[in-house]
Design an enzyme around this catalytic site. Sequence first.
Site, mmCIF file in Angstrom:
data_model
loop_
_atom_site.group_PDB
_atom_site.id
_atom_site.type_symbol
_atom_site.label_atom_id
_atom_site.label_comp_id
_atom_site.label_asym_id
_atom_site.label_seq_id
_atom_site.Cartn_x
_atom_site.Cartn_y
_atom_site.Cartn_z
ATOM 1 C CG HIS A 50 -0.242 0.018 2.528
ATOM 2 N ND1 HIS A 50 -0.151 -1.095 3.324
ATOM 3 C CD2 HIS A 50 0.419 0.997 3.182
ATOM 4 C CE1 HIS A 50 0.526 -0.792 4.410
ATOM 5 N NE2 HIS A 50 0.896 0.470 4.346
HETATM 6 P P1 TYD Z 1 -1.853 -2.730 7.534
HETATM 7 O O1 TYD Z 1 -1.365 -1.323 7.598
HETATM 8 O O2 TYD Z 1 -2.596 -3.161 6.312
HETATM 9 O O3 TYD Z 1 -0.637 -3.729 7.789
HETATM 10 P P2 TYD Z 1 0.606 -4.142 6.858
HETATM 11 O O4 TYD Z 1 0.731 -3.110 5.795
HETATM 12 O O5 TYD Z 1 1.760 -4.184 7.767
HETATM 13 O O6 TYD Z 1 0.380 -5.491 6.301
HETATM 14 O O7 TYD Z 1 -2.726 -2.984 8.841
HETATM 15 C C1 TYD Z 1 -3.197 -4.275 9.173
HETATM 16 C C2 TYD Z 1 -4.521 -4.093 9.913
HETATM 17 O O8 TYD Z 1 -4.325 -3.358 11.119
HETATM 18 C C3 TYD Z 1 -5.565 -3.339 9.096
HETATM 19 O O9 TYD Z 1 -6.829 -3.943 9.364
HETATM 20 C C4 TYD Z 1 -5.553 -1.951 9.690
HETATM 21 C C5 TYD Z 1 -5.157 -2.207 11.135
HETATM 22 N N1 TYD Z 1 -4.392 -1.090 11.739
HETATM 23 C C6 TYD Z 1 -4.942 -0.345 12.779
HETATM 24 O O10 TYD Z 1 -6.092 -0.581 13.201
HETATM 25 N N2 TYD Z 1 -4.202 0.657 13.341
HETATM 26 C C7 TYD Z 1 -2.951 0.943 12.912
HETATM 27 O O11 TYD Z 1 -2.290 1.881 13.449
HETATM 28 C C8 TYD Z 1 -2.394 0.187 11.809
HETATM 29 C C9 TYD Z 1 -1.019 0.472 11.275
HETATM 30 C C10 TYD Z 1 -3.144 -0.823 11.271
#
Ligand code: TYD
Length: 135
Positions: A50
């Site tokens: 992302h």
């Molecule tokens: P995501 O940013 O997609 O993780 P990565 O890029 O590391 O794979 O986040 C994973 C999940 O956690 C998604 O459902 C959003 C949630 N999240 C929060 O609720 N708060 C946060 O501060 C972050 C970073 C993620």
Amino acid sequence: MDYNKIDIKTIPTNEMGSLSFFEGESDIPFQIKRIYFIHGVPKGTQRGGHAHKQLQQILFCPFGKIEILLDNGKKKESFFLDEPNKGLIIGNGIWREMIWHNSNSVLCVAASEYYDESDYIRNYDDFLKMVKVGI
Ligand code: TYD
């Protein structure tokens, strides 16, 4: 590409280990509103996939080895976070993937904004379209 590698200030305390630190707005170019960390990840896992419209972050890995792949829609670069004092500041508008090279490596992130799902660009084609018009 809007990123910056930094050496996180580290004070060696001899046989008692080391202490590393950074402060918002002086050591990194933004105020810190949120800290999160990713742990318990098996070796070989790829996360991320992302970009952010506004968010700025610093990534660091206090334990383990994680590869960070950055892509601004024109150019791709990759870095290893494999020392506790290495930090990678990532600006907005950069697609990122993270690959866990060692099990249980810990990825820590200090971010400029509170969590906001509407700041994410999670589709790569949408990202490329937005790069063309300006994110
Ligand atoms: P995501 O940013 O997609 O993780 P990565 O890029 O590391 O794979 O986040 C994973 C999940 O956690 C998604 O459902 C959003 C949630 N999240 C929060 O609720 N708060 C946060 O501060 C972050 C970073 C993620």
